[in-house]
Scaffold this motif. Structure first.
Motif, PDB file in Angstrom:
ATOM      1  N   PRO A  26       2.695 -17.664  28.555  1.00 42.94           N
ATOM      2  CA  PRO A  26       2.237 -16.421  29.203  1.00 42.94           C
ATOM      3  C   PRO A  26       3.235 -15.928  30.246  1.00 42.94           C
ATOM      4  O   PRO A  26       2.977 -15.904  31.429  1.00 42.94           O
ATOM      5  N   ASN A  31       4.386 -12.930  30.440  1.00 42.37           N
ATOM      6  CA  ASN A  31       4.253 -11.527  30.751  1.00 42.37           C
ATOM      7  C   ASN A  31       2.864 -11.177  31.247  1.00 42.37           C
ATOM      8  O   ASN A  31       1.890 -11.824  30.910  1.00 42.37           O
ATOM      9  N   ARG A  32       2.844 -10.144  31.997  1.00 40.01           N
ATOM     10  CA  ARG A  32       1.611  -9.712  32.631  1.00 40.01           C
ATOM     11  C   ARG A  32       0.508  -9.520  31.610  1.00 40.01           C
ATOM     12  O   ARG A  32      -0.646  -9.840  31.854  1.00 40.01           O
ATOM     13  N   ASP A  33       0.859  -9.009  30.463  1.00 34.28           N
ATOM     14  CA  ASP A  33      -0.169  -8.653  29.506  1.00 34.28           C
ATOM     15  C   ASP A  33      -0.504  -9.751  28.499  1.00 34.28           C
ATOM     16  O   ASP A  33      -1.231  -9.512  27.558  1.00 34.28           O
ATOM     17  N   PHE A  93      -2.462 -12.122  28.693  1.00 33.29           N
ATOM     18  CA  PHE A  93      -3.899 -12.402  28.642  1.00 33.29           C
ATOM     19  C   PHE A  93      -4.721 -11.144  28.426  1.00 33.29           C
ATOM     20  O   PHE A  93      -5.936 -11.172  28.493  1.00 33.29           O
ATOM     21  N   PHE A 124     -11.380 -15.752  29.339  1.00 33.51           N
ATOM     22  CA  PHE A 124     -10.729 -16.441  30.459  1.00 33.51           C
ATOM     23  C   PHE A 124      -9.222 -16.406  30.287  1.00 33.51           C
ATOM     24  O   PHE A 124      -8.740 -16.650  29.194  1.00 33.51           O
ATOM     25  N   PRO A 125      -8.434 -16.106  31.302  1.00 35.36           N
ATOM     26  CA  PRO A 125      -8.815 -15.810  32.699  1.00 35.36           C
ATOM     27  C   PRO A 125      -9.032 -14.326  32.969  1.00 35.36           C
ATOM     28  O   PRO A 125      -8.782 -13.860  34.056  1.00 35.36           O
ATOM     29  N   ARG A 126      -9.515 -13.606  32.011  1.00 32.70           N
ATOM     30  CA  ARG A 126      -9.806 -12.176  32.172  1.00 32.70           C
ATOM     31  C   ARG A 126     -11.241 -11.887  31.788  1.00 32.70           C
ATOM     32  O   ARG A 126     -11.518 -10.949  31.040  1.00 32.70           O
ATOM     33  N   ASP A 174       7.784  -7.922  32.499  1.00 33.81           N
ATOM     34  CA  ASP A 174       7.445  -7.238  33.747  1.00 33.81           C
ATOM     35  C   ASP A 174       8.185  -7.871  34.908  1.00 33.81           C
ATOM     36  O   ASP A 174       8.400  -9.068  34.934  1.00 33.81           O
ATOM     37  N   VAL A 233       3.770  -8.050  38.660  1.00 34.63           N
ATOM     38  CA  VAL A 233       2.751  -9.072  38.387  1.00 34.63           C
ATOM     39  C   VAL A 233       2.018  -9.416  39.676  1.00 34.63           C
ATOM     40  O   VAL A 233       0.787  -9.487  39.730  1.00 34.63           O
ATOM     41  N   LYS A 263      -6.365  -7.544  42.184  1.00 33.27           N
ATOM     42  CA  LYS A 263      -7.571  -8.223  41.681  1.00 33.27           C
ATOM     43  C   LYS A 263      -8.194  -9.078  42.779  1.00 33.27           C
ATOM     44  O   LYS A 263      -9.409  -9.118  42.944  1.00 33.27           O
ATOM     45  N   ASN A 308     -14.851 -14.286  38.001  1.00 32.69           N
ATOM     46  CA  ASN A 308     -13.730 -14.585  37.109  1.00 32.69           C
ATOM     47  C   ASN A 308     -12.715 -15.491  37.800  1.00 32.69           C
ATOM     48  O   ASN A 308     -12.291 -16.516  37.249  1.00 32.69           O
ATOM     49  N   GLN A 312     -12.080 -19.351  36.742  1.00 30.90           N
ATOM     50  CA  GLN A 312     -10.755 -19.840  36.364  1.00 30.90           C
ATOM     51  C   GLN A 312     -10.316 -20.943  37.325  1.00 30.90           C
ATOM     52  O   GLN A 312      -9.708 -21.926  36.909  1.00 30.90           O
TER      53      GLN A 312
END
Lengths: 350, 274
Positions: A186, A188-190, A192, A216-218, B134, B139, B146, B253, B257
């Motif tokens: 993972p 990259n930001r996206d 997940f 998870f984790p979203r 990114d 990030v 969040k 969330n 986690q």
């Protein structure tokens, strides 16, 4: 079959694997890291006296699996979710063809799912058609974050993916299980991101999208989507074992999920062999919300709701007639082997 | 060079969590000062201190040269998050009086060597991980937003427990809050100064820290609370309630986690959480 306060609970374990992580099958160091990471998940959430040794964990085999699920684990039916990982494992980690060996021996007890990767193009379409022909699959398990060559994954809402989803709709493969959550790299930001489920679910209203590990984790992003789309579901693998060692966290998570996703759209899964249903099913069935939690979330985790989560919701997705199955299981091969037939007899009316 | 057990902290920070880590020191640098700085480094996804999360494995102090080793719950934890923590350790520790150099070591991670070398050589994330899409700042910003939103839930709960209504809470600005660091209370002024109530300080203080970091609350006149996207909170009860619920979900969330990571960390690295 599980019995809760004298009432039958038909258990469909929505997330099971039969894998081979023996050293002979590992062809890339990622394969060893992968199974070690799985093992950490196993020991992290398994009661100490129930933990397996690493050798058993690498390959538990079909015989142990049917005992753990059906003889000891209260499971009535199981849904195979394949994990190919062919870059890491010579014969694959847990492929549909590997799972089929057991699924074809006990077809009444298993649902066998396939998989696709849109980056495979025409070859991938042919593979999907072959799986439908060979096994009449009704669902697929997808890993959108899987790296391949220069590609860092793919999105469910991409043009290439839509071609495969159209093919699924055409073939009657209605259940799309998307693994979101812990990924290979993972970076990259996206990695997940669950946002791609939204557009896919809107575009394919006849397909069902089951987001595994409830995102998870979203979890929050997943909940936002699931609350808007009736064809988006949550698979409880990874969340369920909280019931065993963090019961208040589990209650809180169920409160949120029932509020946002709803009691008709959640599916139990043990993720076997990461966790075993013999302790997991009772842990989930015994979970309760306190009065305060019920007031906070405005939901109930009643026996009826649990019955839906443990089996009825999956039965709907996979067109399983539970009453018919109970009748069949009075005398099927598994019930004969493990002397389970009596548990499927109708309770005598006093 | 002497090896010591970590002493009990005289300060306000509870250092018992760090007790499992090994410490080697020649007393050239104040160990407590290092620990206090490390407590400022957060796991960006879990929004908790790496000290509390027991990531710090070893601290070595040798004539002003400080080495901090840390370990994460899995070898697969996001390299981007690991990078933020490694640079955070470096930047926090090097400002401690008497420190001449800082070396950070990430152990048992699939990108441990790249991160360790890259951070110690002060290279950029992009130059070490060329395939990352990114920038590290993007990030970080997203995770901070969040975390800000999740912390808002506790802050608003504290205000509601103090008896305030949505239409009193929604318009609050930074100028309306006075944090009292001699007690555990905060004073909140509402209705153009007509009324002042006291509420629990910590949830508000923690929220304000993050709201400042994200840039949401920079000036005295800035509104305190916003929805997930940063839009100011509405005061009609229905939309207010829906944003409170959404913030509760964001907190659930992160905490969920966090529970997964704690369990993995216990299992893999032998630490123990109460």
């Amino acid at each position: 079959m599980y019995t809760h306060n004298g009432e039958d609970v038909f258990v469909i374990d929505g997330h099971i694997h039969l894998w081979d992580a023996t050293e002979e099958n590992i062809v890339h160091e990622g394969g060893e890291q992968f199974i070690q990471c799985f093992y950490d998940y196993h020991t992290a959430f398994t009661p100490e006296e129930e933990q397996w040794d690493m050798d058993t964990y690498r390959q538990y085999g079909a015989e142990r699996m049917i005992q753990d699920l059906f003889r000891d684990g209260y499971v009535d039916m199981g849904i195979f979710q394949p994990t190919y990982l062919t870059d890491f494992y010579d014969e694959g980690f847990n492929t549909t063809d590997q799972n089929a060996e057991l699924a074809e021996e006990y077809p009444e007890r298993f649902v066998l799912n396939g998989s696709f990767d849109p980056r495979d193009g025409d070859e991938g379409i042919a593979h999907l058609e072959r799986l439908k022909d060979d096994y009449d699959i009704q669902g697929v398990k997808l890993y959108t974050a899987e790296w391949r060559g220069d590609s860092k994954g793919w999105r469910l809402d991409s043009e290439e993916s839509f071609r495969f989803l159209e093919k699924c709709a055409e073939l009657g493969i209605e259940n799309i299980h998307a693994h979101k959550g812990p990924t290979i790299r993972p970076l990259n930001r996206d990695a997940f991101d669950v946002g791609d489920v939204d557009d896919a679910a809107t575009s394919f209203p006849d397909l069902n999208f089951i987001v595994e590990h409830v995102g998870f984790p979203r979890v929050d992003d997943f909940c936002h989507i699931a609350t808007q789309e009736t064809n988006v579901y949550g698979g409880l693998a990874v969340a369920a074992p909280f019931a065993q060692n963090r019961p208040r966290k589990f209650a809180e998570m169920m409160g949120e999920l029932l509020f946002w996703v709803g009691e008709d759209n959640l599916l139990f899964g043990s993720d076997y062999g990461i966790w075993e249903p013999d302790w997991l099913v009772p842990a989930v069935m015994n979970a309760e919300l306190t009065q305060e939690e019920r007031a906070e979330y405005g939901v109930e985790l009643s026996p009826d709701v649990k019955r839906k989560i443990m089996g009825e919701n999956a039965a709907q997705l996979y067109n399983i007639d539970i009453e018919e199955k109970k009748e069949q299981f009075r005398d099927d091969a598994i019930s004969q082997e493990f002397e389970l037939g009596d548990s499927y007899e109708e309770a005598s009316a006093d | 060079m002497a090896t010591t057990d970590p002493p009990d902290s005289p300060g306000s920070t509870n250092h018992s969590e760090i007790a499992h880590s090994s410490v080697t020191t020649d007393k050239s640098v104040d160990l407590d000062a290092i620990r206090d700085r490390l407590d400022h480094v957060h796991d960006p996804e879990l929004d908790r201190s790496i000290v509390e999360l027991q990531y710090v494995e070893a601290i070595e102090i040798d004539d002003g040269a400080v080495t901090v080793a840390f370990v994460l719950p899995t070898a697969w934890c996001s390299p981007a998050f690991a990078w933020m923590m490694a640079t955070g350790i470096r930047d926090e520790v090097e400002v401690v009086s008497g420190v001449t150099s800082v070396t950070v070591r990430l152990s048992d991670h699939m990108h441990g060597d790249e991160i360790t070398t890259g951070v110690n050589q002060r290279r950029s994330f992009d130059s070490v991980f060329e395939d990352a899409e990114d920038g590290i700042m993007a990030v970080q910003q997203k995770l901070d937003e969040k975390a800000r939103f999740a912390r808002q839930h506790s802050a608003i709960k504290a205000l509601q427990q103090g008896g305030l209504d949505p239409d009193q809470i929604a318009p609050l600005t930074r100028a309306d809050i006075e944090l009292d660091f001699s007690s555990d209370l905060a004073a909140v002024t509402v209705q153009d100064g007509a009324l002042t109530v006291t509420v629990a300080r910590d949830p508000l203080a923690e929220y304000l820290n993050k709201a400042r970091e994200t840039g949401l609350v920079a000036d005295e006149s800035d509104r305190l609370f916003a929805d997930r996207e940063g839009e100011p909170l509405a005061s009609d009860p229905e939309s207010f309630e829906s944003i409170v619920r959404d913030a509760r979900l964001a907190a659930a969330n992160i905490e969920g986690q966090g529970a997964i990571c704690e369990s993995l960390h216990e299992s893999r690295n032998g630490v123990h959480f109460d």
